[in-house]
Design an enzyme around this catalytic site. Structure first.
Site, mmCIF file in Angstrom:
data_model
loop_
_atom_site.group_PDB
_atom_site.id
_atom_site.type_symbol
_atom_site.label_atom_id
_atom_site.label_comp_id
_atom_site.label_asym_id
_atom_site.label_seq_id
_atom_site.Cartn_x
_atom_site.Cartn_y
_atom_site.Cartn_z
ATOM 1 N N ARG A 143 -45.197 64.950 -22.105
ATOM 2 C CA ARG A 143 -43.750 64.827 -21.568
ATOM 3 C C ARG A 143 -42.922 64.320 -22.912
ATOM 4 N NH1 ARG A 143 -46.887 64.040 -16.418
ATOM 5 N NH2 ARG A 143 -45.527 65.763 -15.073
ATOM 6 N N SER A 199 -53.479 66.642 4.707
ATOM 7 C CA SER A 199 -53.091 65.844 3.957
ATOM 8 C C SER A 199 -52.080 67.216 3.229
ATOM 9 C CB SER A 199 -53.697 64.708 2.433
ATOM 10 O OG SER A 199 -52.598 64.931 1.274
ATOM 11 N N SER A 251 -40.688 71.026 -3.088
ATOM 12 C CA SER A 251 -39.262 71.578 -4.304
ATOM 13 C C SER A 251 -39.921 72.414 -5.122
ATOM 14 C CB SER A 251 -38.823 70.111 -5.115
ATOM 15 O OG SER A 251 -39.198 69.459 -5.742
ATOM 16 N N HIS A 262 -36.558 65.987 -0.364
ATOM 17 C CA HIS A 262 -36.292 66.903 -0.686
ATOM 18 C C HIS A 262 -35.360 67.724 0.564
ATOM 19 C CE1 HIS A 262 -37.335 67.131 -4.797
ATOM 20 N NE2 HIS A 262 -38.147 66.414 -4.325
ATOM 21 N N LYS A 292 -31.814 61.079 -3.542
ATOM 22 C CA LYS A 292 -31.186 62.931 -4.439
ATOM 23 C C LYS A 292 -29.599 63.239 -4.031
ATOM 24 C CE LYS A 292 -36.148 63.458 -5.062
ATOM 25 N NZ LYS A 292 -36.215 63.159 -6.430
ATOM 26 N N THR A 326 -41.979 42.522 -3.141
ATOM 27 C CA THR A 326 -40.603 43.619 -4.420
ATOM 28 C C THR A 326 -39.078 42.419 -3.934
ATOM 29 O OG1 THR A 326 -40.664 45.277 -5.676
ATOM 30 C CG2 THR A 326 -40.541 45.575 -3.452
ATOM 31 N N THR A 372 -47.748 70.746 -12.623
ATOM 32 C CA THR A 372 -47.033 70.918 -11.527
ATOM 33 C C THR A 372 -47.546 71.475 -11.096
ATOM 34 O OG1 THR A 372 -45.233 69.389 -13.445
ATOM 35 C CG2 THR A 372 -45.001 69.747 -11.223
HETATM 36 N N1 PLP Z 1 -41.413 63.061 -2.074
HETATM 37 C C1 PLP Z 1 -41.511 63.709 -2.637
HETATM 38 C C2 PLP Z 1 -41.583 64.763 -1.882
HETATM 39 C C3 PLP Z 1 -40.769 63.382 -4.019
HETATM 40 O O1 PLP Z 1 -40.575 65.046 -5.149
HETATM 41 C C4 PLP Z 1 -40.329 62.581 -4.289
HETATM 42 C C5 PLP Z 1 -39.706 62.424 -6.307
HETATM 43 O O2 PLP Z 1 -39.340 63.580 -6.663
HETATM 44 C C6 PLP Z 1 -40.081 61.456 -3.689
HETATM 45 C C7 PLP Z 1 -41.239 61.490 -2.569
HETATM 46 C C8 PLP Z 1 -40.290 60.165 -4.238
HETATM 47 O O3 PLP Z 1 -38.674 59.773 -4.138
HETATM 48 P P1 PLP Z 1 -37.821 59.150 -5.014
HETATM 49 O O4 PLP Z 1 -37.185 59.956 -6.405
HETATM 50 O O5 PLP Z 1 -36.782 58.232 -4.342
HETATM 51 O O6 PLP Z 1 -39.074 57.860 -5.791
#
Ligand code: PLP
Length: 405
Positions: free
Chosen positions: A22, A139, A191, A219, A250, A279, A365
């Site tokens: 990447r 899952s 997504s 999403h 997002k 954290t 992906t």
């Molecule tokens: N869950 C899904 C389905 C995602 O696509 C993403 C990030 O792209 C996340 C969780 C993580 O979210 P964040 O970008 O707020 O860390």
């Protein structure tokens, strides 16, 4: 150390050889010119792949809230939530998010990734029956890496069900030990595939087998449902989900992640999850901007409608032009390319010759042969921009590839 350096070199060579290496495309976002960005040489680029789905990132309401917060509270939180890192704005944001999903409580995390990872690993490492019996987790095969990280970081027995396949999920639930604690982890909008899970039917199965549900609405939040509460709000099933997880990064145009659920469940995670406790909390300016965004987006029905109208407009243009669009029931518009080299090449030519950017999505992906470009038109993408995009794609993607797809 030399052995490790050798290992790094070999691994990177393998990643490159597989076409998985990447590289970044530096693009500077511009609050007052979205969806245009600037390249380092100062040229303007029209971005088609931002996850700032509702174009909220540069909205004056957010910018004002962030500026006011940074001037009054400074840049960083300066502590974990338990050690002086909880400002009133963090508490208000959690109250707002709980209300958004109709839940008793919410908990903020430093990202959506961390919220999934921390919540799932904490739940799945618990021993609810006091019988030292591991959880059985179910899952979806296309779950995000953050859920997989949480599941892998636990002692749970993992059952992966075929994507959105209720028959397979049913069979796996039936085969699991009846007394074991069970949890189904899945997303609403996927997504990369632009499809949506049957949340109500999954809840029916969860009820039949006494399983908890963890739903990633990353999403979907801000966009789906009458008030932006996600697909679970749209489908009237939010009350049936145990944990609704979302992001502020997002559609809300900001940063941070969260979970919502019953007060005691959320309090348990607040009190035990290392990814929450150890954290530094979100910067107050970020929490303030996110709070302003959630409050605004909940009542901005026009913006939500515009997103879906724009997505439909781009889908219609792709179809009319004979561009091989992948079926989508969501606001995401994927275009089938089917070859890793061509996918990267189309993206690069779009950028260099036409001043537009769309992310190439390659293996791992998506499976090899399913390579695609992913478009996320938003409320500020005009008809003229769409016409230019279609013209550019027709000029770049060879006719035989369009017909083969
Ligand atoms: N869950 C899904 C389905 C995602 O696509 C993403 C990030 O792209 C996340 C969780 C993580 O979210 P964040 O970008 O707020 O860390």
């Amino acid at each position: 150390m030399n052995a490790f350096h050798d290992h790094c070199r070999r691994s990177l060579e393998a990643i490159r050889a597989q076409g998985r290496y990447r590289t970044f495309t530096p693009l500077q976002k511009r609050a007052d010119d979205f969806p245009y960005y600037l390249r380092p040489d100062g040229t303007r680029v029209l971005v088609w792949s931002s996850n700032d789905y509702l174009a909220m990132g540069g909205h004056p309401v957010l910018v004002a809230a962030a500026c006011e917060a940074v001037q009054t509270m400074g840049a960083g939180a300066g502590g974990t939530r338990n050690i002086s890192g909880t400002s009133p704005v963090h508490d208000d944001l959690e109250t707002e998010l709980a209300a958004l999903h109709g839940k008793q409580a919410a908990l903020l995390f430093t990202s959506g990734f961390v919220s999934n990872q921390a919540a799932l690993s904490t739940i799945l490492n618990s021993d609810p029956n006091g019988a030292d019996q591991p959880w059985q987790v179910f899952s979806d095969a296309k779950n995000h890496a953050s859920m997989i990280a949480g599941i892998k970081g636990s002692r749970a027995v993992v059952n992966v069900f075929r994507h959105n396949d209720l028959t397979h999920l049913d069979a796996l639930l039936r085969a699991a030990p009846a007394t074991a604690p069970k949890l189904i982890a899945f997303e609403s909008v996927y997504s990369m595939d632009a499809d949506i899970s049957p949340i109500g039917a999954i809840c029916d199965l969860a009820d039949s087998y006494g399983a908890m549900t963890h739903l990633d609405e990353v999403h979907a939040v801000g966009m789906y449902g009458p008030n932006g509460g996600g697909v679970s709000e749209r489908d009237g099933v939010a009350h049936r989900i145990d944990i609704i997880e979302g992001t502020l990064a997002k559609a809300f145009g900001c940063h941070g992640g969260y979970i919502t659920g019953d007060a005691e469940v959320v309090d348990f995670i607040r009190s035990t999850a290392p990814g929450f406790i150890f954290t530094t909390s979100l910067p107050p300016m970020t929490a303030a901007a996110a709070l302003a965004s959630v409050r605004h987006v909940r009542q901005d029905h026009v913006r939500r409608a515009a997103l879906f109208e724009r997505a439909a407009a781009l889908k219609a243009r792709f179809d009319a032009a004979g561009l091989p669009r992948i079926a989508s029931v969501s606001h995401i518009v994927p275009l089938h390319i089917g070859d890793a080299g061509l996918c990267t090449n189309v993206s690069q030519r779009l950028l260099n010759e036409f001043g537009m950017y769309a992310t190439p999505i390659n293996y791992p992906t998506v499976p090899r042969g399913d390579e695609r470009l992913r478009f996320t038109p938003g409320p500020l993408h005009t008809d003229a921009m769409m016409n230019d995009l279609v013209d550019a794609l027709l000029a770049i993607i060879p006719l035989e590839r369009r017909q083969a797809a």
